[in-house]
Enzyme design. Structure first.
Site, PDB file in Angstrom:
ATOM      1  CB  ALA A   2      34.985  39.466  37.810  1.00  0.00           C
ATOM      2  N   GLY A  27      33.458  43.790  35.604  1.00  0.00           N
ATOM      3  CA  GLY A  27      33.856  44.751  36.637  1.00  0.00           C
ATOM      4  C   GLY A  27      33.366  46.112  36.221  1.00  0.00           C
ATOM      5  N   GLY A  28      32.927  46.919  37.198  1.00  0.00           N
ATOM      6  CA  GLY A  28      32.245  48.170  36.891  1.00  0.00           C
ATOM      7  C   GLY A  28      32.971  49.079  35.927  1.00  0.00           C
ATOM      8  CB  ILE A  81      36.184  46.402  32.829  1.00  0.00           C
ATOM      9  CG1 ILE A  81      37.652  46.379  33.280  1.00  0.00           C
ATOM     10  CG2 ILE A  81      36.001  45.590  31.552  1.00  0.00           C
ATOM     11  CD1 ILE A  81      38.180  45.008  33.612  1.00  0.00           C
ATOM     12  CE  LYS A 126      24.496  53.407  38.550  1.00  0.00           C
ATOM     13  NZ  LYS A 126      23.585  52.630  39.449  1.00  0.00           N
ATOM     14  CB  SER A 178      20.301  50.914  43.889  1.00  0.00           C
ATOM     15  OG  SER A 178      20.660  50.429  45.180  1.00  0.00           O
ATOM     16  CB  SER A 231      19.491  53.317  39.698  1.00  0.00           C
ATOM     17  OG  SER A 231      18.819  52.314  38.971  1.00  0.00           O
ATOM     18  CG  ASP A 246      28.704  48.646  35.433  1.00  0.00           C
ATOM     19  OD1 ASP A 246      28.831  49.292  36.481  1.00  0.00           O
ATOM     20  OD2 ASP A 246      28.859  47.409  35.375  1.00  0.00           O
TER      21      ASP A 246
END
Length: 307
Positions: free
Chosen positions: A11, A38-39, A41, A183, A185, A222, A254
């Site tokens: 995005a 975006g994750g 990126i 990972k 949450s 997390s 990220d």
């Protein structure tokens, strides 16, 4: 070695600020800030900013895709954009006041055809010297979550370590994929297990359950302002968060993933890698809008956790 990242639904992040968000009114905003988002990126950006070697693979279409390419080139982040027929999406963030609440509007993004998905995976697995692959972020509309297991299978065959950071059905589809790292949450872990997680002992038990169900060799959960925990075959670790003044939350997760993986590539042990990851997440919290961790902040915060 290179850390290759795949962002299936990137995005263009647009961030602005207004004094007060109110329905039915014209809201006068500050000049917008544009960031590649975006994750995967974001992971590649942080790895590069921290001095590591990354390669960001992502679909790119239309003027927003071209803008993301230009922004990443300006930041000297190595990229492999794969042209697509659709137009890359935007995400829109509005900060209310200084400081104040943050409103995040996320558009769905274009569908990817089977040939486009195949070209993305060919580009990903064609990255030279890639010993770690990170697949991070949401899936585009209509994308079968099984793509993550297919990526995991190819990683196993190639002897490449795979990290996955996603959510919802995409993350649920990773059961049995045996990735190197996931990972979630705490809320995402609860969704995967179909139950509430209450108390620190239950949090650790939840991580063990995800490990035992074959999601990953290393499960990092997390815990937001309480830090993070990690569970592996012979590892069980909980570390506190680093208190900082938060200016924004975009990209903190990220940044944690990027720093954990970079630390692992550089030969740090599991505990030091998690410390480095927590420091990177905290450093991103200190930056405004969609700006990510600064190396000097990460190193300073990390040094403060080492006795």
């Amino acid at each position: 070695m290179t850390i290759a990242t795949l962002t299936l639904n990137p995005a263009l992040d647009v961030t602005t600020c207004t004094e007060k968000v109110r329905p039915g009114h014209k809201l006068r905003c500050t000049a917008p800030r544009f960031d590649p988002g975006g994750g995967g990126i974001n992971v590649a950006r942080v790895v590069t900013h921290l001095g590591g070697r990354a390669m960001a693979v992502f679909p790119s279409g239309g003027p927003t895709g071209a803008t993301i390419v230009s922004l990443l080139e300006d930041q000297q982040v190595p990229i492999l954009p794969v042209p697509i027929a659709g137009t890359t999406r935007q995400s829109f963030t509005v900060d209310e006041g200084r400081p104040g609440d943050q409103y995040r509007f996320v558009l769905p993004g274009p569908e990817l055809g089977a040939d486009e998905q195949a070209r993305l995976l060919d580009a990903l697995f064609g990255v030279a010297d890639a010993d770690h692959i990170v697949v991070s972020g949401s899936l585009p509309p209509g994308c079968d979550p099984a793509i993550l297991k297919r990526i995991a299978e190819r990683c196993h065959r190639a002897g490449v370590k795979l990290a996955i950071d996603t959510s919802g059905p995409a993350l649920a589809a990773c059961e049995g994929a045996r990735a190197w790292l996931i990972k979630p949450s705490l809320r995402e872990a609860a969704d995967l297990l179909g139950r509430e997680i209450t108390g620190e002992a239950d949090e650790m038990a939840a991580a063990h359950a995800l490990h035992d169900r074959g999601f990953a060799e290393l499960v990092v959960i997390s815990l937001a302002e309480r830090g993070a925990l990690l569970v592996g075959e012979n590892a069980e670790l909980r570390l506190p968060a680093i208190p900082v003044e938060a200016k924004g939350t975009v990209g903190a997760g990220d940044s944690m993933v990027a720093a954990i993986i970079l630390a692992s590539v550089e030969g740090k042990g599991i505990e030091e890698a998690l410390r480095y990851g927590i420091a990177a997440g905290a450093a991103t919290l200190m930056t405004p809008a969609t700006e990510l961790a600064r190396k000097e902040d990460v190193e300073r915060l990390y040094a403060g956790t080492v006795s």
